[in-house]
Design a protein around this motif. Sequence first.
Motif, PDB file in Angstrom:
ATOM      1  N   ASP A   9       0.868  -1.164   0.000  1.00 48.96           N
ATOM      2  CA  ASP A   9       0.000   0.000   0.000  1.00 48.96           C
ATOM      3  C   ASP A   9       0.904   1.213   0.000  1.00 48.96           C
ATOM      4  O   ASP A   9       2.041   1.162   0.410  1.00 48.96           O
ATOM      5  CB  ASP A   9      -0.955   0.006   1.202  1.00 48.96           C
ATOM      6  CG  ASP A   9      -0.262  -0.284   2.505  1.00 48.96           C
ATOM      7  OD1 ASP A   9       0.377   0.627   3.033  1.00 48.96           O
ATOM      8  OD2 ASP A   9      -0.364  -1.433   2.979  1.00 48.96           O
ATOM      9  N   LYS A  10       0.404   2.347  -0.517  1.00 50.32           N
ATOM     10  CA  LYS A  10       1.230   3.540  -0.660  1.00 50.32           C
ATOM     11  C   LYS A  10       1.132   4.410   0.581  1.00 50.32           C
ATOM     12  O   LYS A  10       0.098   4.490   1.219  1.00 50.32           O
ATOM     13  CB  LYS A  10       0.781   4.343  -1.884  1.00 50.32           C
ATOM     14  CG  LYS A  10       1.042   3.625  -3.195  1.00 50.32           C
ATOM     15  CD  LYS A  10       0.650   4.501  -4.339  1.00 50.32           C
ATOM     16  CE  LYS A  10       0.911   3.812  -5.661  1.00 50.32           C
ATOM     17  NZ  LYS A  10       0.633   4.701  -6.783  1.00 50.32           N
ATOM     18  N   ASN A  11       2.254   5.095   0.867  1.00 52.72           N
ATOM     19  CA  ASN A  11       2.207   6.084   1.931  1.00 52.72           C
ATOM     20  C   ASN A  11       2.105   7.463   1.302  1.00 52.72           C
ATOM     21  O   ASN A  11       1.954   7.599   0.092  1.00 52.72           O
ATOM     22  CB  ASN A  11       3.419   5.947   2.871  1.00 52.72           C
ATOM     23  CG  ASN A  11       4.741   6.228   2.170  1.00 52.72           C
ATOM     24  OD1 ASN A  11       4.792   6.913   1.150  1.00 52.72           O
ATOM     25  ND2 ASN A  11       5.816   5.697   2.725  1.00 52.72           N
ATOM     26  N   ASP A  12       2.192   8.516   2.085  1.00 51.45           N
ATOM     27  CA  ASP A  12       2.011   9.877   1.580  1.00 51.45           C
ATOM     28  C   ASP A  12       3.058  10.288   0.553  1.00 51.45           C
ATOM     29  O   ASP A  12       2.810  11.158  -0.275  1.00 51.45           O
ATOM     30  CB  ASP A  12       2.008  10.873   2.740  1.00 51.45           C
ATOM     31  CG  ASP A  12       0.797  10.689   3.634  1.00 51.45           C
ATOM     32  OD1 ASP A  12      -0.221  10.143   3.144  1.00 51.45           O
ATOM     33  OD2 ASP A  12       0.867  11.077   4.812  1.00 51.45           O
ATOM     34  N   ASP A  13       4.231   9.702   0.595  1.00 51.43           N
ATOM     35  CA  ASP A  13       5.292  10.047  -0.338  1.00 51.43           C
ATOM     36  C   ASP A  13       5.215   9.241  -1.632  1.00 51.43           C
ATOM     37  O   ASP A  13       6.138   9.258  -2.427  1.00 51.43           O
ATOM     38  CB  ASP A  13       6.663   9.821   0.305  1.00 51.43           C
ATOM     39  CG  ASP A  13       6.880  10.692   1.512  1.00 51.43           C
ATOM     40  OD1 ASP A  13       7.508  10.199   2.471  1.00 51.43           O
ATOM     41  OD2 ASP A  13       6.422  11.845   1.502  1.00 51.43           O
ATOM     42  N   ASP A  14       4.113   8.530  -1.854  1.00 54.30           N
ATOM     43  CA  ASP A  14       3.909   7.702  -3.035  1.00 54.30           C
ATOM     44  C   ASP A  14       4.937   6.572  -3.114  1.00 54.30           C
ATOM     45  O   ASP A  14       5.250   6.087  -4.181  1.00 54.30           O
ATOM     46  CB  ASP A  14       3.931   8.552  -4.316  1.00 54.30           C
ATOM     47  CG  ASP A  14       3.147   7.883  -5.438  1.00 54.30           C
ATOM     48  OD1 ASP A  14       2.163   7.187  -5.140  1.00 54.30           O
ATOM     49  OD2 ASP A  14       3.528   8.074  -6.608  1.00 54.30           O
ATOM     50  N   GLN A  15       5.478   6.169  -1.975  1.00 52.40           N
ATOM     51  CA  GLN A  15       6.399   5.050  -1.886  1.00 52.40           C
ATOM     52  C   GLN A  15       5.615   3.819  -1.432  1.00 52.40           C
ATOM     53  O   GLN A  15       4.610   3.927  -0.756  1.00 52.40           O
ATOM     54  CB  GLN A  15       7.520   5.341  -0.883  1.00 52.40           C
ATOM     55  CG  GLN A  15       8.405   6.497  -1.286  1.00 52.40           C
ATOM     56  CD  GLN A  15       9.227   6.177  -2.528  1.00 52.40           C
ATOM     57  OE1 GLN A  15       9.730   5.077  -2.663  1.00 52.40           O
ATOM     58  NE2 GLN A  15       9.337   7.129  -3.417  1.00 52.40           N
ATOM     59  N   ILE A  16       6.119   2.678  -1.780  1.00 50.17           N
ATOM     60  CA  ILE A  16       5.469   1.440  -1.388  1.00 50.17           C
ATOM     61  C   ILE A  16       5.874   1.115   0.043  1.00 50.17           C
ATOM     62  O   ILE A  16       7.043   1.142   0.389  1.00 50.17           O
ATOM     63  CB  ILE A  16       5.867   0.310  -2.330  1.00 50.17           C
ATOM     64  CG1 ILE A  16       5.397   0.632  -3.743  1.00 50.17           C
ATOM     65  CG2 ILE A  16       5.296  -1.012  -1.873  1.00 50.17           C
ATOM     66  CD1 ILE A  16       5.932  -0.291  -4.780  1.00 50.17           C
ATOM     67  N   SER A  17       4.898   0.794   0.855  1.00 44.55           N
ATOM     68  CA  SER A  17       5.165   0.434   2.239  1.00 44.55           C
ATOM     69  C   SER A  17       4.870  -1.044   2.435  1.00 44.55           C
ATOM     70  O   SER A  17       3.843  -1.541   2.014  1.00 44.55           O
ATOM     71  CB  SER A  17       4.271   1.260   3.174  1.00 44.55           C
ATOM     72  OG  SER A  17       4.358   0.761   4.484  1.00 44.55           O
TER      73      SER A  17
END
Length: 128
Positions: A9-17
Amino acid sequence: MLAIWNCSDKNDDDQISCTGVACTEIFVSFSVNVQDSSDMPVALDEFEVRDATTGEDLTRPIDNDPQRNEGSYPLYDDLFVPGNQNTSREIVFKGFIGGQEVANVVYTVAADCCHVSLVSGNLDIVID
C-alpha cells in the motif's frame, strides 16, 4: 530501480510500504543448472554472482559436492528481500573451469515485500 507493486500500500510520499504485509512462509530461491550439450551436469570449479551495476558480490556458498556435481548453483533467494524490497536489479552469474570463464549470464531479479522473483533469464546454462 523498478518498483514492484505486488503486496503493498502507498504512503504519503507515493512510496510502497511493506508495513503490515502478511507474507507466506514459503522460501523462494532460484538456482542455475549448468549442463553440457548432452544434458549432463557440469561441475564448475568456481562460480560467482554479482550485481551488474555495483559489482556487489551476491554469491551464496555451496559446501556440498553433490550440489556441485549435479550442476546446480544458487542464484538469488528470499534472504535478499530485506534491504531490497520493491526493487529489481540485474545480476550476473559467472562460472569457471580450470581458471577459464565458461559461463556469463545476465538475469533480472526482483523483490517485493515478501519474496524474490526471476524477471528474465534462462536458468538452464549449456556449456559446450
